[in-house]
Enzyme design. Structure first.
Site, PDB file in Angstrom:
ATOM      1  N   SER A  21       0.586  -1.372  -0.124  1.00 23.00           N
ATOM      2  CA  SER A  21      -0.027   0.153  -0.317  1.00 23.00           C
ATOM      3  C   SER A  21       0.866   1.017   0.305  1.00 23.00           C
ATOM      4  CB  SER A  21      -0.801  -0.077   1.288  1.00 23.00           C
ATOM      5  OG  SER A  21      -1.984   0.325   1.478  1.00 23.00           O
TER       6      SER A  21
ATOM      7  N   ASP B 127      -9.351  -4.202  -5.538  1.00 27.80           N
ATOM      8  CA  ASP B 127      -8.307  -3.519  -4.746  1.00 27.80           C
ATOM      9  C   ASP B 127      -9.525  -2.498  -4.608  1.00 27.80           C
ATOM     10  OD1 ASP B 127      -7.276  -1.821  -3.443  1.00 27.80           O
ATOM     11  OD2 ASP B 127      -5.170  -2.447  -4.222  1.00 27.80           O
TER      12      ASP B 127
ATOM     13  N   HIS C  96      -7.843  -4.959  -1.533  1.00 24.78           N
ATOM     14  CA  HIS C  96      -6.191  -4.797  -1.374  1.00 24.78           C
ATOM     15  C   HIS C  96      -5.027  -5.052  -0.090  1.00 24.78           C
ATOM     16  CE1 HIS C  96      -3.972  -0.671  -0.808  1.00 24.78           C
ATOM     17  NE2 HIS C  96      -3.960  -0.812   0.266  1.00 24.78           N
TER      18      HIS C  96
END
Length: 304
Positions: free
Chosen positions: A171, A217, A249
């Site tokens: 991320s 995601d 995600h």
């Protein structure tokens, strides 16, 4: 042996002379044979471990026993973490990889990669950031600080090859991975995992980069993050884009065999220069129904 039509040598030869001649011939053959016996060819690059197979690269543990070293949060430049490393250095030193977590997350979310990758022949450093709210560029600088700590100040410096380092992150940690790779072209590999960053153009990155995105995601959608990041990398860089079918995600936060499989192959090929692992990257795997991947892009063959 005589050459055809050559005149025969009729000079008498003594027993001692014949013995000396025969001894010289034997010694000559021995010397010639010894001269042709050479040491086994050295493995290309920095091969570590046995020949890989589909099952070995997907296994929860590789061939190396591993141990851990805790790093205090009082260390300078980043928030501490855990080093996972092979305990047997008889084959030589190992490449080092720093792994950063995502926004609001701790190193524990990436801990599953520790023993799994280290047991394949790497020193893996899963780090905490200074705060859980640090932005991608800050995380990139902290990744770099952790790389320096790993090779200069850690208790496993003798296990790490300082010339074979790589970066990973999830991320915002994946965005930090791109930032660190952009700042340090000497790195051997970068693997952003469902990366997030406001910067979309990474054409100045010169590090072999595998971006792993997730089809579903909703936080760092592949359309606005992973795919633009991948497409922006310049054409002279070895690169790959892996999109995990049906994944969210947070796929990199739990044990994930497609992530491990591709990460190991990428690190082996570019950190260890181990060409035995290119078979797991080229040709590209199938995508779509009954596949782990919804999209896959690459620049195979690598190094060409």
């Amino acid at each position: 042996m005589r050459t055809q039509n050559a005149p025969e040598n009729t000079t008498p030869r003594s027993w001692a002379g014949r013995l000396a001649t025969r001894t010289a011939l034997v010694l000559g053959v021995a010397v010639a044979t010894a001269a042709t016996v050479v040491a086994p060819a050295q493995a290309a690059g920095y091969e570590r471990g046995p020949d890989p197979t589909e099952s070995s690269i997907e296994a929860l543990r590789g061939s190396f026993d591993t141990d851990t070293e805790d790093v205090s949060s009082f260390v300078s430049g980043f928030g501490g973490g855990t080093i996972y490393y092979p305990t047997d250095t008889s084959q030589g030193t190992f490449g080092g990889v720093v792994v950063a977590p995502g926004y609001t997350a701790s190193s524990s979310t990436m801990s599953w990669l520790g023993h799994r990758l280290a047991s394949q022949g790497f020193v893996i450093f899963t780090i905490d950031t200074n705060t859980r709210y640090d932005q991608p560029n800050s995380r990139g600088r902290q990744i770099e600080a952790a790389l320096d700590y790993l090779v200069e100040d850690s208790d496993v410096t003798d296990t790490v090859d300082p010339d074979r380092l790589a970066v990973m992150g999830h991320s915002m940690g994946g965005g930090g991975t791109l930032a660190a790779a952009d700042d340090r072209p000497e790195l051997k590999a970068a693997i952003p995992l469902t990366p997030w960053h406001t910067q979309k153009n990474w054409s100045s990155v010169d590090v072999p980069t595998m971006i792993i995105g997730a089809e579903n995601d909703s936080i760092a959608s592949t359309r606005s993050h992973s795919i633009p990041f991948y497409e922006s990398l310049n054409g002279s860089v070895d690169k790959a884009y892996v999109e995990l079918a049906g994944a969210s995600h947070f796929a990199p936060n739990t044990n994930n065999t497609p992530i491990a499989r591709n990460s190991i192959a990428w690190l082996k090929l570019f950190v260890d220069e181990d060409e035995r692992y290119e078979q797991f990257l080229c040709p590209a795997p199938s995508t779509g129904w009954f596949s782990d991947y919804s999209d896959y892009r690459d620049t195979c063959p690598y190094g060409s």
